[in-house]
Design an enzyme around this catalytic site. Sequence first.
Site, short mmCIF file in Angstrom:
data_model
loop_
_atom_site.label_atom_id
_atom_site.label_comp_id
_atom_site.label_asym_id
_atom_site.label_seq_id
_atom_site.Cartn_x
_atom_site.Cartn_y
_atom_site.Cartn_z
N SER A 109 0.83 -1.20 0.00
CA SER A 109 0.00 0.00 0.00
C SER A 109 0.86 1.26 0.00
O SER A 109 1.91 1.31 0.64
CB SER A 109 -0.90 0.00 1.25
OG SER A 109 -1.56 1.24 1.39
N TYR A 132 -1.94 5.73 -4.64
CA TYR A 132 -2.93 6.80 -4.57
C TYR A 132 -2.30 8.02 -5.24
O TYR A 132 -1.11 8.30 -5.05
CB TYR A 132 -3.27 7.16 -3.13
CG TYR A 132 -4.12 6.14 -2.41
CD1 TYR A 132 -5.46 5.96 -2.74
CD2 TYR A 132 -3.60 5.38 -1.37
CE1 TYR A 132 -6.25 5.04 -2.07
CE2 TYR A 132 -4.37 4.46 -0.69
CZ TYR A 132 -5.69 4.29 -1.05
OH TYR A 132 -6.49 3.38 -0.39
N THR A 158 -5.22 2.78 -7.62
CA THR A 158 -6.53 2.81 -7.00
C THR A 158 -7.34 3.98 -7.55
O THR A 158 -6.90 5.13 -7.46
CB THR A 158 -6.42 2.91 -5.47
OG1 THR A 158 -5.81 1.70 -4.97
CG2 THR A 158 -7.79 3.08 -4.81
N LYS A 233 -7.33 -0.55 -10.35
CA LYS A 233 -7.97 -1.21 -9.21
C LYS A 233 -9.20 -0.42 -8.78
O LYS A 233 -9.09 0.72 -8.35
CB LYS A 233 -6.99 -1.32 -8.04
CG LYS A 233 -7.54 -1.98 -6.79
CD LYS A 233 -6.48 -2.03 -5.71
CE LYS A 233 -6.99 -2.70 -4.46
NZ LYS A 233 -8.05 -1.91 -3.78
N HIS A 257 -13.06 -1.80 -2.89
CA HIS A 257 -12.24 -1.28 -1.80
C HIS A 257 -12.62 -1.95 -0.47
O HIS A 257 -12.68 -1.29 0.58
CB HIS A 257 -12.40 0.24 -1.70
CG HIS A 257 -11.18 0.94 -1.21
ND1 HIS A 257 -10.41 1.76 -2.00
CD2 HIS A 257 -10.56 0.96 -0.01
CE1 HIS A 257 -9.39 2.25 -1.32
NE2 HIS A 257 -9.46 1.76 -0.09
#
Length: 319
Positions: A109, A132, A158, A233, A257
């Site tokens: 992440s 992100y 994402t 994603k 998510h």
Amino acid sequence: MSIAEVTNVTEYEELARQKLPKMVYDYYASGAEDQWTLKENRSAFERIRFRPRILIDVTKVDLSTNVLGFNISMPIMVAPTAMQRMAHPEGELATARAVAKAGTIMTLSSWATSSVEEVASVGPGIRFFQLYVYKDRNVVAQLVRRAERAGFKAIALTVDTPRLGRREADIKNKFVLPSHLTLANFEGLDLGKMDKTADSGLASYVAGQIDRSLTWKDVKWLQTITSLPILVKGVITAEDTELAVQHGAAGIIVSNHGARQLDYVSATISALEEVVQAARGRLPVFLDGGVRRGTDVLKALALGASGVFVSRPNLKLSF
């Protein structure tokens, strides 16, 4: 129940509830608003039935597969899960070692509590980096370059978080990253800490940092700053599948998510077939959300997924 008595992944959840601080457990376990989609992610799997064939020679069973050119031991990979050191002191480092030993892929992440360099230092392994997109694109470019240098093999972009979902457990708990931890990838950028607020510190952080203007043109922009394949994603519709193909995505992760963004969307296993049919074999389609058993993996594969990613089960095994 003790760890020695656990017979399946789901049974770890109660042990995690007993072991972890309430704020931490709730952050990992909860979903958005009424948590309908959180429950539906599991219930939808339970409604699918097998139609098994018999008298097939299964003396030798090979679970290995290939994902984006990488040979892995099984079609089960680890999804990005933020702030894993809240569950265990070694956090993402322990996950990286375990996933490498299992011969599959870990996705780190952006909001990990271990940096890309720290994770790379544990040794060889096939690793993807979840991204992100921040308002400051220099931050994004720097992070992508660091992931490349650390040997990460793909970017999982994402796309379902222009703002954080209303996670009411986090609001009630006034969630904030514990003071002894940081978002390690952002330490040197003065973005690694999270301020305490009257509700969710994470929601305030996202509101201040994440780029709400993100569109499909930014997938093309990302391709100009990295040669790594880009997985999109957060796709759950045929229309967005077609756009992902048009914009050069290397693959799609069907994801809601973990039901933590928009409540009352379809379970990912319910959306999977639509996405697979729209993809028409032009790119691989993966799934995350609700996977708790090997039978869930089999159902996803039977509906056309090239593999699955798991996240919450990984955390429940880490404490």
